[in-house]
Scaffold this active site. Sequence first.
Site, PDB file in Angstrom:
ATOM      1  CE  LYS A 124      -3.925   1.941   2.277  1.00 13.49           C
ATOM      2  NZ  LYS A 124      -4.864   1.779   3.379  1.00 13.49           N
ATOM      3  CE  LYS A 163      -6.451   1.416  -0.521  1.00 11.98           C
ATOM      4  NZ  LYS A 163      -7.059   1.161   0.766  1.00 11.98           N
TER       5      LYS A 163
HETATM    6  C1  PBG Z   1      -6.880   3.211   5.166  1.00 13.73           C
HETATM    7  C2  PBG Z   1      -7.598   3.034   3.874  1.00 13.73           C
HETATM    8  C3  PBG Z   1      -7.359   3.790   2.734  1.00 13.73           C
HETATM    9  C4  PBG Z   1      -8.260   3.365   1.761  1.00 13.73           C
HETATM   10  C5  PBG Z   1      -8.992   2.315   2.312  1.00 13.73           C
HETATM   11  N1  PBG Z   1      -8.566   2.112   3.629  1.00 13.73           N
HETATM   12  C6  PBG Z   1      -6.323   4.801   2.477  1.00 13.73           C
HETATM   13  C7  PBG Z   1      -6.219   5.957   3.364  1.00 13.73           C
HETATM   14  O1  PBG Z   1      -7.213   6.596   3.728  1.00 13.73           O
HETATM   15  O2  PBG Z   1      -5.082   6.264   3.689  1.00 13.73           O
HETATM   16  C8  PBG Z   1      -8.369   3.973   0.404  1.00 13.73           C
HETATM   17  C9  PBG Z   1      -9.438   3.485  -0.474  1.00 13.73           C
HETATM   18  C10 PBG Z   1      -9.740   4.384  -1.619  1.00 13.73           C
HETATM   19  O3  PBG Z   1      -9.118   5.450  -1.811  1.00 13.73           O
HETATM   20  O4  PBG Z   1     -10.634   4.027  -2.386  1.00 13.73           O
HETATM   21  N2  PBG Z   1      -6.757   2.098   5.936  1.00 13.73           N
END
Ligand code: PBG
Length: 344
Positions: free
Chosen positions: A213, A267
């Site tokens: 991520k 991601k």
């Molecule tokens: C954090 C989380 C994120 C997303 C899902 N869970 C990233 C964040 O806010 O740092 C992003 C999903 C998206 O942008 O569609 N645990």
Amino acid sequence: MNRYVQANSSSAASVDEITGHRRLRRNRKADWTRRMVQENRLTVDDLIWPIFLIPGHNRRERIEAMPGVERLTVDQAVKEARRAADLGIPALATFPNIALDLRDDIGSNSLAADNLINEATRTIKKAVPEIGIITDVALDPFTSHGHDGILKDGRILNDETVAQISAAAVVQADAGADIIAPSDMMDGRIGAIRRALDSAGHHDVGIMSYATKFASAFYGPYREAIGTGGLLKGDKRTYYIDPANSDEAVREAALDVEEGADMLMVKPGLPYLDIVQRLKDTFAMPTYAYQVSGEYAMIRAAAANGWIDGEMVMMESLLAFKRAGCDGILTYFAPEVAERLART
Ligand code: PBG
């Protein structure tokens, strides 16, 4: 005959001389030949649908930066789960937007057996047992500062966070979650969650690791969706991967595989297809990508302006994930794509 053609046909090499009679366009000449040589296909089995939850009953809220996506109360989420299952979508990923007064420094509400995400799992599983439920254990929906872990003196504490999300994973599995997907990027979380699940008897609950991520700016609209945008202080660069790094992503995924991950995820998605391809080639694991909120918003916004054909770009972007080696894609387009696939 004009002079250009004359010169070409007499002195210059013919195309056949250049290509040695190899012409790739032969296979592209008709729809049926193109279908015969098509290497990758998107099917409904490739789709995982992330949905947003809110407390209450019979309500849906629009999300400004994500046109076409709504936050749903649990009863509405059940309706959408029914629709998704009928379309053949294999699984949902759920994200809660809980009341601000339930959020605290350490994200205590993540451990509550009856919190919003667990209530949703229980209710959806009962009403639509055939759809898979994937839950995230990161603390960001539950903390007052919007970070994925426990914050103390300006630092995100790794080991304390791992202990808490492992406990949260068990609570989520107790509620019926089929796959736990930790997105917090703490070190050692996969092994700890595996052990916690197994000790609680949840041997069949899988782990889809958000293995790589990245500290990305593409998450903006999601933070609006779960109400952390205004809360987040600082950034997540001490725990997410630097977008400049690819070898580090492979090392990160290697640890997760070793610790017991059943599936890997990359991601964001489209800007990181090189990572998808490396992980797939290196580990031969089921590999997924998350087409995140910012990617979704960009396509929707350009389409709304008439600058691109939104539906065509949606389909092409998802096919690109398949080409890179994805076994599936988490995408907010999931129901729309499934409907389109069902038509064709
Ligand atoms: C954090 C989380 C994120 C997303 C899902 N869970 C990233 C964040 O806010 O740092 C992003 C999903 C998206 O942008 O569609 N645990």
